[in-house]
Design a protein around this motif. Structure first.
Motif, PDB file in Angstrom:
ATOM      1  N   LEU A   1     -74.409  38.305  60.141  1.00 45.90           N
ATOM      2  CA  LEU A   1     -74.708  39.644  60.655  1.00 45.90           C
ATOM      3  C   LEU A   1     -74.308  40.692  59.625  1.00 45.90           C
ATOM      4  CD1 LEU A   1     -76.078  40.338  63.307  1.00 45.90           C
ATOM      5  CD2 LEU A   1     -73.918  41.211  64.102  1.00 45.90           C
ATOM      6  N   ASP A   2     -75.299  41.105  58.852  1.00 40.40           N
ATOM      7  CA  ASP A   2     -75.067  42.077  57.778  1.00 40.40           C
ATOM      8  C   ASP A   2     -75.165  43.496  58.340  1.00 40.40           C
ATOM      9  OD1 ASP A   2     -75.038  42.839  54.852  1.00 40.40           O
ATOM     10  OD2 ASP A   2     -76.891  43.783  55.516  1.00 40.40           O
ATOM     11  N   GLY A   3     -74.280  44.350  57.836  1.00 40.33           N
ATOM     12  CA  GLY A   3     -74.296  45.759  58.290  1.00 40.33           C
ATOM     13  C   GLY A   3     -73.582  45.924  59.604  1.00 40.33           C
ATOM     14  N   SER A   4     -72.521  45.136  59.809  1.00 47.90           N
ATOM     15  CA  SER A   4     -71.950  45.075  61.153  1.00 47.90           C
ATOM     16  C   SER A   4     -71.244  46.365  61.587  1.00 47.90           C
ATOM     17  CB  SER A   4     -71.051  43.852  61.315  1.00 47.90           C
ATOM     18  OG  SER A   4     -70.201  43.702  60.216  1.00 47.90           O
ATOM     19  N   SER A   5     -71.035  47.315  60.646  1.00 49.79           N
ATOM     20  CA  SER A   5     -70.475  48.606  61.094  1.00 49.79           C
ATOM     21  C   SER A   5     -71.505  49.348  61.968  1.00 49.79           C
ATOM     22  CB  SER A   5     -70.076  49.476  59.898  1.00 49.79           C
ATOM     23  OG  SER A   5     -71.220  49.890  59.183  1.00 49.79           O
TER      24      SER A   5
ATOM     25  N   ILE B   1     -77.997  55.112  48.112  1.00 46.55           N
ATOM     26  CA  ILE B   1     -76.680  54.818  47.532  1.00 46.55           C
ATOM     27  C   ILE B   1     -75.647  55.482  48.424  1.00 46.55           C
ATOM     28  CG2 ILE B   1     -76.624  56.870  45.991  1.00 46.55           C
ATOM     29  CD1 ILE B   1     -75.390  54.927  43.837  1.00 46.55           C
ATOM     30  N   ASN B   2     -74.447  54.894  48.507  1.00 47.13           N
ATOM     31  CA  ASN B   2     -73.384  55.532  49.280  1.00 47.13           C
ATOM     32  C   ASN B   2     -72.759  56.626  48.399  1.00 47.13           C
ATOM     33  OD1 ASN B   2     -71.082  56.324  50.583  1.00 47.13           O
ATOM     34  ND2 ASN B   2     -70.479  54.248  51.194  1.00 47.13           N
ATOM     35  N   ALA B   3     -73.233  57.869  48.597  1.00 45.70           N
ATOM     36  CA  ALA B   3     -72.851  58.985  47.716  1.00 45.70           C
ATOM     37  C   ALA B   3     -71.393  59.400  47.888  1.00 45.70           C
ATOM     38  CB  ALA B   3     -73.780  60.172  47.956  1.00 45.70           C
TER      39      ALA B   3
ATOM     40  N   ARG C   1     -81.755  57.978  51.393  1.00 49.70           N
ATOM     41  CA  ARG C   1     -81.467  57.293  52.657  1.00 49.70           C
ATOM     42  C   ARG C   1     -80.220  56.443  52.466  1.00 49.70           C
ATOM     43  NH1 ARG C   1     -84.487  60.305  54.316  1.00 49.70           N
ATOM     44  NH2 ARG C   1     -86.317  60.109  55.661  1.00 49.70           N
ATOM     45  N   TRP C   2     -79.412  56.273  53.504  1.00 51.05           N
ATOM     46  CA  TRP C   2     -78.312  55.308  53.480  1.00 51.05           C
ATOM     47  C   TRP C   2     -78.080  54.814  54.901  1.00 51.05           C
ATOM     48  CZ3 TRP C   2     -76.628  52.210  50.049  1.00 51.05           C
ATOM     49  CH2 TRP C   2     -75.447  51.490  50.246  1.00 51.05           C
ATOM     50  N   VAL C   3     -78.492  53.553  55.173  1.00 50.84           N
ATOM     51  CA  VAL C   3     -78.353  52.999  56.527  1.00 50.84           C
ATOM     52  C   VAL C   3     -77.037  52.230  56.669  1.00 50.84           C
ATOM     53  CG1 VAL C   3     -79.555  51.679  58.333  1.00 50.84           C
ATOM     54  CG2 VAL C   3     -80.882  52.689  56.491  1.00 50.84           C
TER      55      VAL C   3
ATOM     56  N   SER D   1     -76.764  49.176  55.951  1.00 51.60           N
ATOM     57  CA  SER D   1     -77.173  47.822  56.316  1.00 51.60           C
ATOM     58  C   SER D   1     -78.202  47.396  55.262  1.00 51.60           C
ATOM     59  CB  SER D   1     -77.799  47.828  57.711  1.00 51.60           C
ATOM     60  OG  SER D   1     -78.504  46.629  57.933  1.00 51.60           O
ATOM     61  N   MET D   2     -77.790  46.465  54.400  1.00 53.60           N
ATOM     62  CA  MET D   2     -78.670  46.101  53.281  1.00 53.60           C
ATOM     63  C   MET D   2     -80.024  45.581  53.764  1.00 53.60           C
ATOM     64  SD  MET D   2     -77.911  43.378  50.316  1.00 53.60           S
ATOM     65  CE  MET D   2     -78.570  43.519  48.682  1.00 53.60           C
ATOM     66  N   VAL D   3     -80.011  44.872  54.895  1.00 55.65           N
ATOM     67  CA  VAL D   3     -81.277  44.342  55.416  1.00 55.65           C
ATOM     68  C   VAL D   3     -82.242  45.494  55.714  1.00 55.65           C
ATOM     69  CG1 VAL D   3     -82.365  43.053  57.293  1.00 55.65           C
ATOM     70  CG2 VAL D   3     -80.197  42.266  56.369  1.00 55.65           C
TER      71      VAL D   3
ATOM     72  N   MET E   1     -78.938  50.866  45.589  1.00 52.72           N
ATOM     73  CA  MET E   1     -77.867  50.577  44.628  1.00 52.72           C
ATOM     74  C   MET E   1     -76.523  50.441  45.333  1.00 52.72           C
ATOM     75  SD  MET E   1     -78.758  53.603  41.904  1.00 52.72           S
ATOM     76  CE  MET E   1     -77.829  52.954  40.535  1.00 52.72           C
ATOM     77  N   TYR E   2     -75.826  49.338  45.055  1.00 51.85           N
ATOM     78  CA  TYR E   2     -74.390  49.295  45.339  1.00 51.85           C
ATOM     79  C   TYR E   2     -73.750  48.888  44.025  1.00 51.85           C
ATOM     80  CZ  TYR E   2     -70.694  50.152  48.546  1.00 51.85           C
ATOM     81  OH  TYR E   2     -69.640  50.755  49.180  1.00 51.85           O
ATOM     82  N   PRO E   3     -73.550  49.866  43.115  1.00 48.66           N
ATOM     83  CA  PRO E   3     -73.125  49.528  41.753  1.00 48.66           C
ATOM     84  C   PRO E   3     -71.642  49.174  41.691  1.00 48.66           C
ATOM     85  CG  PRO E   3     -73.242  51.909  42.025  1.00 48.66           C
ATOM     86  CD  PRO E   3     -73.681  51.309  43.336  1.00 48.66           C
TER      87      PRO E   3
ATOM     88  N   GLY F   1     -67.590  44.205  42.387  1.00 50.38           N
ATOM     89  CA  GLY F   1     -68.594  44.996  43.104  1.00 50.38           C
ATOM     90  C   GLY F   1     -68.300  44.925  44.589  1.00 50.38           C
ATOM     91  N   LYS F   2     -69.296  45.221  45.411  1.00 50.63           N
ATOM     92  CA  LYS F   2     -69.075  45.184  46.864  1.00 50.63           C
ATOM     93  C   LYS F   2     -69.849  44.035  47.530  1.00 50.63           C
ATOM     94  CE  LYS F   2     -69.438  46.828  51.317  1.00 50.63           C
ATOM     95  NZ  LYS F   2     -68.556  47.336  52.319  1.00 50.63           N
ATOM     96  N   LEU F   3     -71.097  43.845  47.107  1.00 47.56           N
ATOM     97  CA  LEU F   3     -71.949  42.905  47.842  1.00 47.56           C
ATOM     98  C   LEU F   3     -71.778  41.482  47.310  1.00 47.56           C
ATOM     99  CD1 LEU F   3     -75.110  45.169  48.132  1.00 47.56           C
ATOM    100  CD2 LEU F   3     -73.310  44.782  49.820  1.00 47.56           C
TER     101      LEU F   3
END
Ligand code: AHG
Length: 337
Positions: free
Chosen positions: A115-119, A207-209, A241-243, A245-247, A261-263, A273-275
């Motif tokens: 379950l990706d993006g569980s937040s 991107i998470n700004a 956009r930033w959801v 949730s990578m999916v 991007m999740y650099p 990194g994060k992912l």
């Protein structure tokens, strides 16, 4: 005729006939389809079934597990073990690999983020499941972590399920990307998005700004130029956009283009990194490349990375070809290459 669409099972059977396969691949995909339908049902029942909130445990990544993280993981393990098609599984939620009872009878290995993006669970925003399938190495009769540590280019299939306003599954077996929508009335995934293609150009980035103070100069340069709009060097306005949730982000990019991007940044660099490479970056890179996009760390193709451990993290830049090439070029210029 209301039911003229092709079901996912029929689509897989057609693929199997074309490739002259034995049927075991179709069978293992059927197990994943069952698992995703069950998870979709639990996500959909949400608070009614008491599925929201924390489970009171932490995963191997040191993250608080949500009740649905745990449930989705259990469903994936159970459904895919029952079918007997896998020799072993690895999950983002489990510290160690899960060898399937019966040893190496199954011919495949399954890696997944249940379950990706569980937040997003408790706020009723899209979440998803991601999976990657590898063939068991020749002659392997005991299942150890090393069997899973293979480059993304070795994946035989990858896909995701998106639990959004409708439930969808998007898959690749290395022959393009196809999307299927769950018809809840008949309980089947129907082909609704054949041969998905990512446009080479875009005016949208994700991107998470909030992390901009940690960014490396090439990432900052790219985002600054996008934000400068039509008066800046890009000569056009961009949208963001930033959801979280990578999916959902990858799905948007498959539908209308974009870059995600999740650099690596000064704060997450020590972890790489994060992912996660094996559960998120590789399967999504396979899908994106099969749809005509690119997937990079900013400094090289994701699917060419030799994995060093199961829970390895990597920087991720993926989406529309021309934007990913531009971001790679900014990194190369910065690195003096
Ligand atoms: P998780 O499944 O642990 O919630 O991780 C989600 C991933 C990915 O799907 C998403 O793009 C990113 O992490 C969100 O990160 P931020 O929390 O930094 O927004």
């Amino acid at each position: 005729m209301p039911y003229s669409r092709i079901t996912m099972t029929h689509f897989l059977l057609q693929e199997q006939r074309r490739k002259g396969g034995s049927g075991s691949f179709t069978a293992l995909m059927t197990d994943i389809i069952f698992a995703c339908k069950m998870i979709a049902h639990e996500v959909n029942r949400g608070a009614l079934a008491g599925n929201h909130g924390l489970a009171g445990s932490e995963n191997i990544q040191g993250e608080d597990q949500k009740k649905l993280d745990v449930l989705a993981n259990d469903i994936f393990l159970h459904m895919n073990e029952l079918g007997g098609n896998y020799a072993g599984m690895a999950s983002e939620e489990l510290e160690d690999i899960h060898a399937v009872t019966g040893g190496a009878e199954g011919k495949y290995l399954l890696l997944f983020d249940p379950l990706d993006g569980s937040s997003n669970i408790d706020i009723n925003v899209s979440v998803g499941s991601i999976f990657s399938i590898l063939r068991l190495p020749e002659g392997a009769n005991t299942i150890q972590e090393a069997a899973f540590l293979r480059k993304g280019v070795e994946q035989v299939a990858a896909g995701y399920a998106l639990y959004g306003s409708s439930t969808m599954m998007v898959i690749t077996t290395g022959n393009g990307v196809n999307g299927f929508t769950l018809d809840n009335n008949v309980g089947m995934f129907m082909l609704t998005h054949p041969d998905m293609q990512i446009p080479a150009d875009t005016k949208e980035f994700a991107i998470n700004a909030s992390r901009s103070r940690f960014w490396e100069p090439p990432v900052k340069r790219y985002i600054d130029e996008c934000q400068a709009g039509k008066d800046g060097p890009r000569g056009k306005d961009f949208n963001m956009r930033w959801v979280a949730s990578m999916v959902a982000e990858v799905h948007r990019i498959l539908i209308r283009g974009g870059v995600f991007m999740y650099p690596a940044d000064s704060e997450n660099m020590k972890k790489g990194g994060k992912l996660r490479l094996m559960y998120e970056a590789n399967p999504m890179a396979f899908i994106v490349e099969q749809a005509g996009g690119l997937a990079s760390t900013g400094r090289g193709r994701i699917m060419d990375l030799p994995p060093t451990h199961l829970h390895q993290r990597v920087p991720v830049v993926l989406g529309s070809k021309n934007e990913v090439e531009r971001i790679d070029a900014y990194h190369a210029e910065f690195d003096g290459k």
